[in-house]
Enzyme design. Structure first.
Site, PDB file in Angstrom:
ATOM      1  N   LYS A   1      41.787  38.846  43.932  1.00  0.00           N
ATOM      2  CA  LYS A   1      40.704  38.087  44.570  1.00  0.00           C
ATOM      3  C   LYS A   1      40.719  36.664  44.043  1.00  0.00           C
ATOM      4  O   LYS A   1      40.556  36.446  42.839  1.00  0.00           O
ATOM      5  CB  LYS A   1      39.359  38.770  44.297  1.00  0.00           C
ATOM      6  CG  LYS A   1      38.209  38.184  45.066  1.00  0.00           C
ATOM      7  CD  LYS A   1      36.991  39.095  45.055  1.00  0.00           C
ATOM      8  CE  LYS A   1      35.819  38.442  45.770  1.00  0.00           C
ATOM      9  NZ  LYS A   1      34.667  39.332  45.865  1.00  0.00           N
TER      10      LYS A   1
ATOM     11  N   SER B   1      42.387  39.557  53.258  1.00  0.00           N
ATOM     12  CA  SER B   1      41.156  39.072  53.876  1.00  0.00           C
ATOM     13  C   SER B   1      40.889  37.628  53.456  1.00  0.00           C
ATOM     14  O   SER B   1      41.215  37.222  52.344  1.00  0.00           O
ATOM     15  CB  SER B   1      40.005  39.975  53.447  1.00  0.00           C
ATOM     16  OG  SER B   1      38.894  39.237  53.034  1.00  0.00           O
ATOM     17  N   THR B   2      40.329  36.879  54.379  1.00  0.00           N
ATOM     18  CA  THR B   2      39.918  35.522  54.054  1.00  0.00           C
ATOM     19  C   THR B   2      38.439  35.435  54.337  1.00  0.00           C
ATOM     20  O   THR B   2      38.032  35.393  55.502  1.00  0.00           O
ATOM     21  CB  THR B   2      40.680  34.508  54.927  1.00  0.00           C
ATOM     22  OG1 THR B   2      42.051  34.824  54.858  1.00  0.00           O
ATOM     23  CG2 THR B   2      40.457  33.098  54.489  1.00  0.00           C
TER      24      THR B   2
ATOM     25  N   ASP C   1      24.112  42.380  47.704  1.00  0.00           N
ATOM     26  CA  ASP C   1      24.770  42.100  48.997  1.00  0.00           C
ATOM     27  C   ASP C   1      25.370  43.405  49.520  1.00  0.00           C
ATOM     28  O   ASP C   1      26.462  43.432  50.073  1.00  0.00           O
ATOM     29  CB  ASP C   1      25.864  41.033  48.813  1.00  0.00           C
ATOM     30  CG  ASP C   1      26.374  40.503  50.147  1.00  0.00           C
ATOM     31  OD1 ASP C   1      25.668  40.680  51.158  1.00  0.00           O
ATOM     32  OD2 ASP C   1      27.471  39.922  50.177  1.00  0.00           O
TER      33      ASP C   1
ATOM     34  N   VAL D   1      39.619  34.624  48.953  1.00  0.00           N
ATOM     35  CA  VAL D   1      40.772  35.111  49.704  1.00  0.00           C
ATOM     36  C   VAL D   1      41.306  36.287  48.896  1.00  0.00           C
ATOM     37  O   VAL D   1      41.457  36.173  47.674  1.00  0.00           O
ATOM     38  CB  VAL D   1      41.868  34.028  49.832  1.00  0.00           C
ATOM     39  CG1 VAL D   1      43.013  34.516  50.707  1.00  0.00           C
ATOM     40  CG2 VAL D   1      41.297  32.750  50.399  1.00  0.00           C
ATOM     41  N   VAL D   2      41.523  37.419  49.544  1.00  0.00           N
ATOM     42  CA  VAL D   2      42.009  38.597  48.811  1.00  0.00           C
ATOM     43  C   VAL D   2      43.451  38.884  49.230  1.00  0.00           C
ATOM     44  O   VAL D   2      43.776  38.892  50.417  1.00  0.00           O
ATOM     45  CB  VAL D   2      41.102  39.825  49.068  1.00  0.00           C
ATOM     46  CG1 VAL D   2      41.617  41.043  48.316  1.00  0.00           C
ATOM     47  CG2 VAL D   2      39.664  39.525  48.656  1.00  0.00           C
TER      48      VAL D   2
ATOM     49  N   LYS E   1      34.368  33.915  53.226  1.00  0.00           N
ATOM     50  CA  LYS E   1      33.769  32.601  53.026  1.00  0.00           C
ATOM     51  C   LYS E   1      33.981  32.130  51.595  1.00  0.00           C
ATOM     52  O   LYS E   1      34.155  30.958  51.336  1.00  0.00           O
ATOM     53  CB  LYS E   1      32.268  32.675  53.311  1.00  0.00           C
ATOM     54  CG  LYS E   1      31.938  32.536  54.779  1.00  0.00           C
ATOM     55  CD  LYS E   1      30.460  32.329  54.982  1.00  0.00           C
ATOM     56  CE  LYS E   1      29.684  33.593  54.643  1.00  0.00           C
ATOM     57  NZ  LYS E   1      28.242  33.485  54.804  1.00  0.00           N
ATOM     58  N   GLU E   2      33.915  33.092  50.668  1.00  0.00           N
ATOM     59  CA  GLU E   2      33.965  32.721  49.258  1.00  0.00           C
ATOM     60  C   GLU E   2      35.259  33.053  48.559  1.00  0.00           C
ATOM     61  O   GLU E   2      35.516  32.601  47.456  1.00  0.00           O
ATOM     62  CB  GLU E   2      32.804  33.399  48.521  1.00  0.00           C
ATOM     63  CG  GLU E   2      31.470  32.825  48.877  1.00  0.00           C
ATOM     64  CD  GLU E   2      30.435  33.895  49.102  1.00  0.00           C
ATOM     65  OE1 GLU E   2      30.664  35.030  48.680  1.00  0.00           O
ATOM     66  OE2 GLU E   2      29.408  33.603  49.717  1.00  0.00           O
TER      67      GLU E   2
HETATM   68  P1  ADP Z   1      34.203  38.368  49.974  1.00  0.00           P
HETATM   69  O1  ADP Z   1      33.294  37.845  48.934  1.00  0.00           O
HETATM   70  O2  ADP Z   1      35.105  37.343  50.529  1.00  0.00           O
HETATM   71  O3  ADP Z   1      33.455  39.204  51.015  1.00  0.00           O
HETATM   72  P2  ADP Z   1      35.239  40.914  49.076  1.00  0.00           P
HETATM   73  O4  ADP Z   1      35.296  41.300  47.667  1.00  0.00           O
HETATM   74  O5  ADP Z   1      34.194  41.566  49.937  1.00  0.00           O
HETATM   75  O6  ADP Z   1      35.189  39.349  49.195  1.00  0.00           O
HETATM   76  O7  ADP Z   1      36.669  41.214  49.695  1.00  0.00           O
HETATM   77  C1  ADP Z   1      36.987  40.891  51.030  1.00  0.00           C
HETATM   78  C2  ADP Z   1      37.795  42.010  51.660  1.00  0.00           C
HETATM   79  O8  ADP Z   1      38.980  42.194  50.905  1.00  0.00           O
HETATM   80  C3  ADP Z   1      37.099  43.347  51.660  1.00  0.00           C
HETATM   81  O9  ADP Z   1      36.322  43.509  52.794  1.00  0.00           O
HETATM   82  C4  ADP Z   1      38.246  44.306  51.624  1.00  0.00           C
HETATM   83  O10 ADP Z   1      38.732  44.552  52.908  1.00  0.00           O
HETATM   84  C5  ADP Z   1      39.295  43.565  50.821  1.00  0.00           C
HETATM   85  N1  ADP Z   1      39.271  43.956  49.420  1.00  0.00           N
HETATM   86  C6  ADP Z   1      38.614  43.374  48.407  1.00  0.00           C
HETATM   87  N2  ADP Z   1      38.853  43.989  47.243  1.00  0.00           N
HETATM   88  C7  ADP Z   1      39.687  44.995  47.529  1.00  0.00           C
HETATM   89  C8  ADP Z   1      40.318  46.023  46.743  1.00  0.00           C
HETATM   90  N3  ADP Z   1      40.122  46.102  45.444  1.00  0.00           N
HETATM   91  N4  ADP Z   1      41.125  46.892  47.372  1.00  0.00           N
HETATM   92  C9  ADP Z   1      41.330  46.803  48.692  1.00  0.00           C
HETATM   93  N5  ADP Z   1      40.783  45.877  49.470  1.00  0.00           N
HETATM   94  C10 ADP Z   1      39.964  44.985  48.909  1.00  0.00           C
END
Ligand code: ADP
Ligand code: MG
Length: 582
Positions: A311, A284-285, A428, A290-291, A287-288
């Site tokens: 993350k 995922s990318t 949030d 990239v995972v 705003k804050e």
């Molecule tokens: P942001 O601050 O960019 O929203 P998030 O922590 O919500 O970051 O992570 C973004 C996305 O990455 C999540 O919606 C999810 O799909 C994926 N993600 C984040 N952490 C995990 C994790 N531990 N396992 C699987 N997917 C994750």
């Protein structure tokens, strides 16, 4: 089109038979010479003597040669009539043909034909491709037929003479004499003429970078005064500079999928040190952040989960500028410290905050990712999902009525545990930050989660309550309370009213509570032992580094060259200013 007729001539002996009388004499001579008999086991004698042939054969051969000659001529005639413009003599020259090279000549002729056809197709493709484009592509290098044998040779010559039509600007600008004037008497024009200079300026405008939308000034006979032209030029130069600056900034950030050198080095080290087996790709990318998905390795003799999530907090501050409010009032990350830090350190605080919050949630059994390691602004945690497929967000998952009911009940329970036991408010919480995996709710994204003693904690909690109740209501879940009811249920308070009135009541209550809390700072420290120890360990770490003469930025991992101070981005407020100035 019928192909040319191919005639395969048989090869005949090149040796010319001798007349009969001569042959007889030769035989007699051989008989008379006393030549020693060759050994039957020796080498066979080399046959230098021609094989005798009879007159009949000789006549037949001459006849057949004549016949072949006629046939060849027929073939050439047919070929020429079918391929007008191809000069047979030229072909003969190309083929270096002699009377015995018929097959080769034919092959060459066929090849030439084939090449021509091929070139025609290429030209058609080239035309089609360049139809509406100003910049054209040439397939010249792919053509097989030598220019000397091309049919379109004349055409090309014609093309060489082609002159583009004169533009209105060209037509309108007269040529000046050495003294800078043209015409005579009343009609004398100097090179400083307003109209001429105006056109000249407008034509120069066309050379500005493509980003500068100058329009088609030529067709409307645009004229620009020196003053306006200079203004536009200055503006274009400034824009150009800004564009370059922005581009450089992007290169130094983790915006999008692109990472800066520091981040790349951290990821590289994680893999190189065996903490991670490999990093597969981004999930995922946001705003804050990239995972990424990664395969776990080993750290300090302990095996990491098979699949991990990585993350990476973005190092561009634009998205963090409004986040001060989540730190401000969180005694773990005081505002003063936050202000003093350089931006990279501030981003690290978010990683530290998420780590601390996740650990605390884990401690009280809230389903959430388990932190494995935090390196600067890169957090390695367990992966919620399987085989590189992250668990779906509650927003996207299609659940049966029963499962959705379960999800609702689990969420309410988690909200209560987080508030009562973890002493945290997510701040949030939404269907985007809740994952559904193995029939369970998993809470993620807690970098902004605050302590319950945060000055705005109750407001944040009420916002979370509103988001969650409205989501479950939209999914037709039974027994969804009003946000006010849920808030009172979680906090154990009994705040009356609803809507804006309720919010006002919450704020009033919060204010009173804050004042009370401040008066009992000591009790606070005891009550929130976790924070107390967190702060303490942070201070000890800083002191230990100080003792060693290492700044926090130069610890064992910081192999990356430090950017010179002046290149460091300013504090968040400064950054904001820069942004707005830009
Ligand atoms: P942001 O601050 O960019 O929203 P998030 O922590 O919500 O970051 O992570 C973004 C996305 O990455 C999540 O919606 C999810 O799909 C994926 N993600 C984040 N952490 C995990 C994790 N531990 N396992 C699987 N997917 C994750
Ligand atoms: Mg999120």
């Amino acid at each position: 089109m019928e192909g040319p007729v191919i005639v395969f001539s048989y090869r005949h002996s090149n040796t010319i038979p001798k007349p009969m009388e001569e042959q007889t004499t030769l035989i007699n001579q051989t008989k008379m010479d006393s030549v020693p008999k060759p050994s039957p086991w020796g080498k066979p004698p080399q046959q230098s003597t021609p094989i005798p042939s009879c007159l009949q054969d000789v006549m037949n051969e001459q006849l057949s040669e004549e016949f072949i000659g006629k046939e060849q001529k027929n073939v050439f005639d047919t070929f020429e009539s079918e391929n007008k413009g191809v000069d047979i003599d030229t072909l003969m020259a190309v083929a270096g043909a002699d009377e015995t090279a018929d097959d080769e000549l034919m092959a060459r002729m066929l090849q030439l034909e084939y090449d021509k056809q091929n070139d025609e197709e290429l030209l058609a493709k080239e035309k089609l491709l360049n139809k509406h484009h100003k910049v054209s592509i040439s397939f010249e290098n792919y053509r097989s037929v030598h220019p000397a044998y091309r049919d379109d040779e004349d055409k090309e010559e014609e093309d060489d003479d082609y002159q583009p039509p004169k533009s209105p600007w060209d037509k309108k600008s007269p040529s000046f004499k050495k003294n800078g004037t043209t015409g005579s008497g009343k009609n004398i024009i100097t090179k400083h003429d307003k109209v001429i200079c105006g056109r000249k300026n407008a034509s120069k405008l066309m050379d500005f970078p493509p980003e500068f939308h100058s329009g088609d000034g030529e067709s409307m006979d645009m004229q620009l005064s020196n003053k306006i032209y200079n203004k536009l030029k200055r503006h274009s130069d400034a824009e150009n500079k800004r564009h370059q600056k922005l581009h450089e900034k992007k290169e130094h950030s983790t915006a999008g999928q692109v990472m800066d050198a520091r981040t790349r080095l951290i990821l590289y080290k994680l893999v190189n040190n065996g903490v991670l087996d490999s990093i597969s790709g981004s999930i995922s990318t946001g705003k804050e952040s990239v995972v990424f998905h990664a395969y776990g390795g080993e750290l300090n003799g302990e095996t990491l989960p098979k699949e991990c999530a990585l993350k990476v907090y973005k190092t561009t501050l634009n998205e963090f500028k409004n986040r001060g409010k989540y730190v401000d009032g969180d005694h773990r990350f005081s505002r003063d410290d936050y202000k003093k830090q350089n931006p990279r350190k501030i981003i690290r605080i978010w990683g530290e905050k998420e780590t601390a919050n996740l650990n605390r949630m884990k401690k009280f059994g809230v389903p959430c990712p388990h932190v494995q390691v935090l390196k600067k602004h890169v957090l390695v945690m367990s992966f919620i999902g399987k085989d590189m497929q992250p668990a779906p967000k509650l927003k996207n998952v299609k659940l049966s009525t029963q499962d959705m009911q379960d999800a609702f009940e689990q969420t309410i329970k988690i909200m209560k545990t987080m508030h009562r036991d973890c002493k945290l408010v997510h701040a949030d919480l939404s269907e985007f930050n809740i994952l559904w995996y193995e029939d369970k709710i998993w809470i993620i994204d807690v970098s902004q989660a605050v302590e319950v003693m945060h000055p705005a904690a109750l407001e944040f909690l009420f916002r979370d309550c509103k988001t969650m109740t409205s989501f479950f209501q939209s999914r037709d879940v039974h027994g969804v309370p009003t946000p006010e009811e849920l808030f009172n249920d979680i906090t154990g308070l009994d705040i009356p009213g609803e809507g804006l009135e309720f919010v006002a009541q919450v704020q009033r209550f919060q204010k009173e509570k804050n004042e009370e809390l401040l008066a009992h700072q000591m009790t606070l420290t005891k009550e929130y032992a976790f924070d107390y120890f967190f702060e303490k360990s942070q201070k000890e770490r800083a002191a230990a580094l100080d003792k060693l003469g290492i700044s926090d930025d130069e610890d064992e991992d910081e192999v990356v060259e430090e950017e010179p101070e002046e290149e460091e981005e300013g504090p968040i407020e400064g950054e904001d200013k820069n942004e707005s100035q830009d």
